[in-house]
Design a protein around this motif. Structure first.
Motif, PDB file in Angstrom:
ATOM      1  N   ASN A  16       0.605  -1.333  -0.015  1.00 34.77           N
ATOM      2  CA  ASN A  16       0.163   0.086   0.169  1.00 34.77           C
ATOM      3  C   ASN A  16       1.026   1.327   0.070  1.00 34.77           C
ATOM      4  OD1 ASN A  16      -2.157  -1.659   0.042  1.00 34.77           O
ATOM      5  ND2 ASN A  16      -2.507  -1.341   2.452  1.00 34.77           N
ATOM      6  N   ASP A  17       2.185   1.102   0.062  1.00 32.65           N
ATOM      7  CA  ASP A  17       2.859   2.318   0.213  1.00 32.65           C
ATOM      8  C   ASP A  17       3.217   3.043  -1.009  1.00 32.65           C
ATOM      9  OD1 ASP A  17       4.961   4.094   1.011  1.00 32.65           O
ATOM     10  OD2 ASP A  17       6.687   2.699   0.895  1.00 32.65           O
ATOM     11  N   ARG A  18       3.043   4.279  -0.989  1.00 30.89           N
ATOM     12  CA  ARG A  18       2.965   5.309  -2.218  1.00 30.89           C
ATOM     13  C   ARG A  18       3.561   6.609  -1.891  1.00 30.89           C
ATOM     14  NH1 ARG A  18       1.157   3.515  -7.307  1.00 30.89           N
ATOM     15  NH2 ARG A  18       1.413   5.778  -7.805  1.00 30.89           N
ATOM     16  N   ASN A  19       4.162   6.517  -0.867  1.00 32.25           N
ATOM     17  CA  ASN A  19       5.006   7.553  -0.227  1.00 32.25           C
ATOM     18  C   ASN A  19       6.016   8.066  -1.121  1.00 32.25           C
ATOM     19  OD1 ASN A  19       6.038   9.446   1.747  1.00 32.25           O
ATOM     20  ND2 ASN A  19       7.563   8.223   1.892  1.00 32.25           N
ATOM     21  N   ALA A  20       5.962   9.503  -1.587  1.00 37.17           N
ATOM     22  CA  ALA A  20       6.917  10.180  -2.462  1.00 37.17           C
ATOM     23  C   ALA A  20       7.146  11.402  -1.907  1.00 37.17           C
ATOM     24  CB  ALA A  20       6.234   9.994  -3.846  1.00 37.17           C
ATOM     25  N   PRO A  21       8.367  11.837  -1.127  1.00 43.00           N
ATOM     26  CA  PRO A  21       8.673  12.962  -0.649  1.00 43.00           C
ATOM     27  C   PRO A  21       8.402  13.948  -1.710  1.00 43.00           C
ATOM     28  CG  PRO A  21      10.434  11.486  -0.202  1.00 43.00           C
ATOM     29  CD  PRO A  21       9.481  10.713  -0.862  1.00 43.00           C
ATOM     30  N   GLY A  22       8.005  15.206  -1.132  1.00 41.74           N
ATOM     31  CA  GLY A  22       7.620  16.255  -2.286  1.00 41.74           C
ATOM     32  C   GLY A  22       6.437  16.266  -3.108  1.00 41.74           C
ATOM     33  N   LYS A  23       5.606  15.129  -2.880  1.00 39.25           N
ATOM     34  CA  LYS A  23       4.479  14.821  -3.782  1.00 39.25           C
ATOM     35  C   LYS A  23       3.363  16.177  -3.667  1.00 39.25           C
ATOM     36  CE  LYS A  23       2.519  10.746  -4.197  1.00 39.25           C
ATOM     37  NZ  LYS A  23       1.632   9.582  -4.162  1.00 39.25           N
ATOM     38  N   GLY A  24       3.235  16.805  -2.798  1.00 42.61           N
ATOM     39  CA  GLY A  24       2.544  17.874  -2.355  1.00 42.61           C
ATOM     40  C   GLY A  24       2.734  18.950  -3.366  1.00 42.61           C
ATOM     41  N   PHE A  25       4.184  19.268  -3.633  1.00 46.20           N
ATOM     42  CA  PHE A  25       4.491  20.167  -4.410  1.00 46.20           C
ATOM     43  C   PHE A  25       4.495  20.058  -5.917  1.00 46.20           C
ATOM     44  CE2 PHE A  25       6.897  20.838  -0.140  1.00 46.20           C
ATOM     45  CZ  PHE A  25       6.442  21.969   0.077  1.00 46.20           C
ATOM     46  N   ALA A  26       4.265  18.905  -6.249  1.00 45.21           N
ATOM     47  CA  ALA A  26       4.456  18.591  -7.860  1.00 45.21           C
ATOM     48  C   ALA A  26       3.031  18.911  -8.440  1.00 45.21           C
ATOM     49  CB  ALA A  26       4.409  16.700  -7.914  1.00 45.21           C
ATOM     50  N   PRO A  27       3.373  19.193  -9.721  1.00 43.36           N
ATOM     51  CA  PRO A  27       2.041  19.511 -10.548  1.00 43.36           C
ATOM     52  C   PRO A  27       0.915  18.371 -10.373  1.00 43.36           C
ATOM     53  CG  PRO A  27       3.874  20.032 -11.689  1.00 43.36           C
ATOM     54  CD  PRO A  27       4.467  19.287 -10.309  1.00 43.36           C
ATOM     55  N   THR A  28      -0.346  18.848 -10.343  1.00 44.74           N
ATOM     56  CA  THR A  28      -1.420  17.657  -9.913  1.00 44.74           C
ATOM     57  C   THR A  28      -1.254  16.782 -11.125  1.00 44.74           C
ATOM     58  OG1 THR A  28      -2.933  19.493  -9.395  1.00 44.74           O
ATOM     59  CG2 THR A  28      -3.894  17.366  -9.826  1.00 44.74           C
ATOM     60  N   GLU A  29      -1.097  17.114 -12.377  1.00 41.14           N
ATOM     61  CA  GLU A  29      -0.975  16.136 -13.466  1.00 41.14           C
ATOM     62  C   GLU A  29       0.226  14.845 -13.280  1.00 41.14           C
ATOM     63  OE1 GLU A  29       1.204  19.741 -15.079  1.00 41.14           O
ATOM     64  OE2 GLU A  29      -0.487  19.212 -13.842  1.00 41.14           O
ATOM     65  N   LEU A  30       1.543  15.403 -12.339  1.00 39.60           N
ATOM     66  CA  LEU A  30       2.163  14.494 -12.190  1.00 39.60           C
ATOM     67  C   LEU A  30       2.221  13.651 -10.925  1.00 39.60           C
ATOM     68  CD1 LEU A  30       5.207  16.705 -13.307  1.00 39.60           C
ATOM     69  CD2 LEU A  30       4.136  15.025 -14.611  1.00 39.60           C
TER      70      LEU A  30
END
Length: 339
Positions: free
Chosen positions: A273-287
């Motif tokens: 279930n792990d889809r952790n990705a540091p910085g994901k909240g700063f990425a453009p929505t489409e990425l």
């Protein structure tokens, strides 16, 4: 007789005061905690290795736990993740020492009970500090079990000091993709404001959701409490700067391109279930939706390594050794004993 109404009028305000509900008591603020976690107990004795960073004297905290019986002459280094002190390794320490391993568990500089440098962090410097600790303890060769950010560090150690590393167990490592491809640069000021304003409830929710944890929130409460109590320290700005520097290191110093070059036998232990990705909240929505395919990345990378293997545990998130302790320990011990 006419005095009774007057007396009643005089008593009315007093009766109203005594019958009114008592004001709700305010929740007292958490007891402050030093940024070296001086008031937080670890499961085993903590020692310190003197180091120098940024021209300042620093102390690297570590636990050195002897095997309980039938020592096999081998040492395992446990490398922690970014959001946790090394104390969270306790169930793994006990499993390894019961199986005959000596276990050394450092808090990297910037984390846990270690000093908090405020200069830029690098995985190269962190790797050198870890090897310096092994040298000080006269450990020429070791196995590594590493979680999350510790997995990135383990890769750098294995690349820079291949003769020292016997094998690697990478538990839900981050850095299995190059985050720079999806996440734009974020300033220190933005990160410090965001981390400094994060409430206990928001941090608790962040851990539970970003890490897709299958354990109750009470299991991570000690780590939420640590962060909230450290805010009361007079040195909290230093802690905050150090913590932000670790994000910049993770974002700006990818190791994914080096993983296929690691020659040491390597086991990835992933939570499905792990889809952790540091910085994901700063990425453009489409990425964002394309980030954090950690299981897929681990399998693909293991296939490109000279001696790599990936195991995936269903219904588990980012904290595998806490969510599926017995299974994680069994996989780890089987792998170590095979190599």
């Amino acid at each position: 007789m006419r005095a009774l109404p007057i007396l009643a009028l005089c008593l009315a305000p007093l009766l109203a005061l005594t019958s009114a509900p008592a004001p709700a008591e305010e929740t007292p603020p958490p007891v402050p905690l030093g940024i070296g976690l001086e008031g937080f107990a670890y499961p085993f004795p903590v020692r310190f290795l003197p180091l120098t960073r940024d021209g300042e004297a620093q102390r690297l905290a570590y636990m050195d736990v002897a095997p309980t019986d039938n020592a096999n002459g081998r040492t395992v280094l446990l490398l922690h993740g970014r959001n946790f002190p090394s104390s969270y390794w306790e169930p793994v320490i006990r499993a390894l020492t019961n199986a005959g391993f000596r276990v050394v568990v450092p808090d990297q500089l910037g984390f846990g009970k270690s000093s908090k440098p405020i200069g830029a962090f690098t995985f190269d410097r962190m790797a050198a500090d870890t090897v310096a600790l092994a040298d000080s303890l006269k450990i020429p060769r070791f196995d590594i079990v590493a979680h999350s950010m510790g997995g990135m560090l383990a890769v750098r150690i294995a690349r820079s000091y291949p003769q020292r590393v016997n094998s690697l167990v990478l538990e839900a490592p981050i850095g299995l993709e190059d985050y720079r491809y999806s996440v734009p640069p974020v300033s220190d000021e933005t990160l410090m404001a965001r981390e400094g304003d994060l409430s206990a409830e928001a941090y608790r929710k962040q851990l539970m959701t970003s890490y897709a944890l299958s354990i109750p929130a009470s299991a991570i409460e000690p780590f939420v409490s640590i962060r909230e109590r450290v805010k009361g320290s007079g040195e909290f700005p230093r802690w905050l700067k150090s913590f932000v520097n670790s994000y910049q290191m993770i974002w700006g110093q990818p190791v994914v391109h080096e993983i296929p070059l690691v020659k040491a036998p390597t086991l990835f232990v992933m939570g499905a279930n792990d889809r952790n990705a540091p910085g994901k909240g700063f990425a453009p929505t489409e990425l964002r939706s394309g980030m954090g395919d950690n299981t897929g990345h681990a399998r693909a990378l293991a296939n490109r390594m000279p001696n790599g293997k990936a195991e995936v545990i269903n219904n588990v998130g980012h904290l595998v050794h806490m969510e599926a302790t017995e299974m994680f320990n069994a996989l780890t011990l089987e792998f170590l004993n095979t190599h």
